[in-house]
Structure formats: C-alpha cells, structure tokens
Design a protein around this motif. Structure first.
Motif, short mmCIF file in Angstrom:
data_model
loop_
_atom_site.label_atom_id
_atom_site.label_comp_id
_atom_site.label_asym_id
_atom_site.label_seq_id
_atom_site.Cartn_x
_atom_site.Cartn_y
_atom_site.Cartn_z
N PRO A 1 -14.46 -3.19 -1.36
CA PRO A 1 -13.87 -1.85 -1.25
C PRO A 1 -14.80 -0.81 -1.86
O PRO A 1 -15.71 -1.16 -2.63
CB PRO A 1 -12.58 -1.98 -2.07
N ILE B 1 -8.73 -5.14 3.39
CA ILE B 1 -9.99 -4.48 3.03
C ILE B 1 -11.11 -4.98 3.92
O ILE B 1 -11.93 -4.20 4.41
CB ILE B 1 -10.31 -4.73 1.54
N GLY C 1 -9.00 0.18 -2.45
CA GLY C 1 -8.06 -0.91 -2.66
C GLY C 1 -7.05 -0.61 -3.74
O GLY C 1 -7.39 0.01 -4.75
N LEU D 1 -11.33 0.55 -6.55
CA LEU D 1 -9.94 0.12 -6.68
C LEU D 1 -9.16 1.12 -7.53
O LEU D 1 -9.71 1.72 -8.45
CB LEU D 1 -9.85 -1.26 -7.33
N LEU E 1 -9.96 -8.74 -4.66
CA LEU E 1 -10.18 -7.56 -3.83
C LEU E 1 -11.64 -7.13 -3.81
O LEU E 1 -12.16 -6.71 -2.77
CB LEU E 1 -9.29 -6.41 -4.31
N GLU F 1 -5.78 0.06 1.32
CA GLU F 1 -5.35 -1.32 1.54
C GLU F 1 -5.08 -2.00 0.21
O GLU F 1 -5.59 -1.57 -0.83
CB GLU F 1 -6.45 -2.10 2.28
N ASP F 2 -4.32 -3.09 0.26
CA ASP F 2 -4.02 -3.80 -0.99
C ASP F 2 -4.38 -5.28 -0.94
O ASP F 2 -4.22 -5.98 -1.94
CB ASP F 2 -2.53 -3.69 -1.33
N SER F 3 -4.87 -5.79 0.20
CA SER F 3 -5.15 -7.21 0.33
C SER F 3 -6.61 -7.45 0.70
O SER F 3 -7.29 -6.56 1.24
CB SER F 3 -4.26 -7.86 1.39
N VAL G 1 -13.02 1.74 2.15
CA VAL G 1 -11.64 1.33 1.87
C VAL G 1 -11.37 1.45 0.37
O VAL G 1 -12.14 0.94 -0.44
CB VAL G 1 -11.38 -0.12 2.32
N THR H 1 0.83 -1.20 0.00
CA THR H 1 0.00 0.00 0.00
C THR H 1 0.86 1.25 0.00
O THR H 1 0.64 2.18 -0.78
CB THR H 1 -0.94 0.01 1.22
#
Length: 252
Positions: free
Chosen positions: A222, A195, A207, A225, A217, A189-191, A205, A33
C-alpha cells in the motif's frame, strides 16, 4: 505509475499521494473499509463452520480467519471448504451471508471518521464508487446502514466482473464506469487481496488497519496505512493534495 511501500511508522510516507494530483476519483472497498464488518464475518464463520464439521468442530482462530477468509471472494472460500461439492459450498456461503446480514443490521458500525471524510469528498465533487467482493445484496445493505446509498455513483461487485479481487478487474471496471483515470485515483482497502487488486490496477492504495495485521497489509505494498479516517497521516496527505489541486482543491 510508481508505487511506494515502506514502514507504517515512516512519517515521510504521508505525502506519497502527490503523484496522483490532481485527485479526481476515490474508490472504496466495503467490508472493513466503510464499516467494521470483518468481526461480524468472523463471528458468522465461528457459528457456521462447526455445522459442517470443519476442524473437527473446533472454533477457528482469528489468525486462521485472517489468513484464509478475510478479503477472499466467496468462490475461493467454496473451493477451499468444498473442493468436491460446489453446490453444497455455494449453499453454505449463502447461509453464511444471510447470517452476516442479520448480524450487521444489529451491530454494524461505520469506520471512525467516515462521515467527515465523505463530506470532504462531496465538497470537492470527486467521483466515487464502492468496489467489493461481497455479494450485491450484502454490499448494498452495508452501504445503506452506513448512510451512503446516495453517496456512491457506482457499486462494483467482484463476481459481476470477469475476475474478482485479488485480480484488478473490479477496480478497472470502476474506472470505466465512472469515466475516470488511474492517474487521478486513490483506493481505500483493508485486506491483502484488496490492496493487491488496487496496486495491480495501477493505483495507490491506502490500507486500513481495521482488522488485518500491519505486517500482512504491507506485503501487498500500500502507499501507507491508517487506523481510520481520523488518522492524522491521512489528513496530512489530503491537505497536500488540496494544495496541489487547481483552485485549491474544490472542483465544484
């Protein structure tokens, strides 16, 4: 708070952060992230897993890593790899983290556009914290490499909370430490697990597609993205929040 979900290609989603205006707080995960560290974790697992005979010594695939390791707390990985030997599992993960830190010093890079975005946040005086499942030594190293040691007002570590991500506890603790409200906060967040934790904590969130597939994701719901912090979708949403903020967005 109503959480929104949908397709990454749905252009109408770029204004969905308006429900949290005025924005006052931004929370970040670290791995994947702030910095593109997920490939480094993958490389580390490729090196250490054969040493314990995992998968008969055959290298794991990227997809296996995404499904089983990405975003997971170390304790969950220990349970998976060493269900009957917690001590050996803990030592294994400690050795893996040492390797990750070594590789990061040599190869870690920030996610594209991060510096510009952090300057945008500072100019508005927003509260900010890093919230991660990484070990503290690794988390602080990643933040230092990214040049953000003085940027964050708090660093919340999953294993220092009652429960790590995917539970909401780390994000709720960040709000408590900062004296912030979920009603005026967004998370990056990236996972999937990250998330999930943010959504469960009651916050929208955003992503990042820095390492995990879009379809994975989106299952965690989220708000939308982005590819990185230069993504036009992000800046369109931020411009809308600026427009809705008292005084045109600046809090200082």
């Amino acid at each position: 708070m109503t959480m929104l979900s949908g397709s990454q290609n749905d252009d109408d989603r770029k204004g969905t952060l308006s429900q949290i205006a005025p924005l006052k707080t931004i929370l970040f995960d670290i791995d994947g992230t702030l910095c593109d560290s997920d490939p480094i974790h993958f490389i580390a697992f490729l090196e250490v897993l054969p040493k314990i005979g995992f998968n008969n010594g055959e290298p794991i695939t990227r997809q296996f890593y995404v499904d089983n390791f990405s975003g997971k707390h170390n304790s969950d990985v220990v349970k998976m790899l060493f269900p009957n030997d917690h001590e050996a599992g803990t030592k294994f993960m400690e050795d893996k983290e040492v390797l990750v830190r070594k590789l990061c010093v040599e190869h870690l890079k920030e996610v594209k556009g991060l510096t510009k975005f952090c300057e945008w946040i500072k100019a508005r005086g927003y509260k900010r914290a890093a919230v991660t499942n990484a070990e503290r030594e690794s988390a602080e190293l990643f933040i230092e490499i990214a040049g953000l040691t003085d940027f964050f007002q708090a660093v919340i570590i999953g294993n220092e909370c009652e429960r790590p991500k995917p539970f909401p506890d780390p994000y709720l603790k960040a709000l408590e430490v900062l004296g912030a409200s979920a009603d005026n906060t967004i998370i990056f967040e990236d996972s999937f697990t990250g998330i999930q934790a943010g959504v469960e904590a009651g916050m929208p969130v955003i992503g990042l597609l820095t390492g995990n597939p879009e379809e994975v994701l989106m299952e965690a719901k989220p708000a939308f993205l982005i590819r990185d912090y230069e993504d036009p979708k992000l800046w369109s949403a931020l411009e809308e929040l600026d427009r809705l903020a008292p005084g045109g967005g600046s809090t200082e």
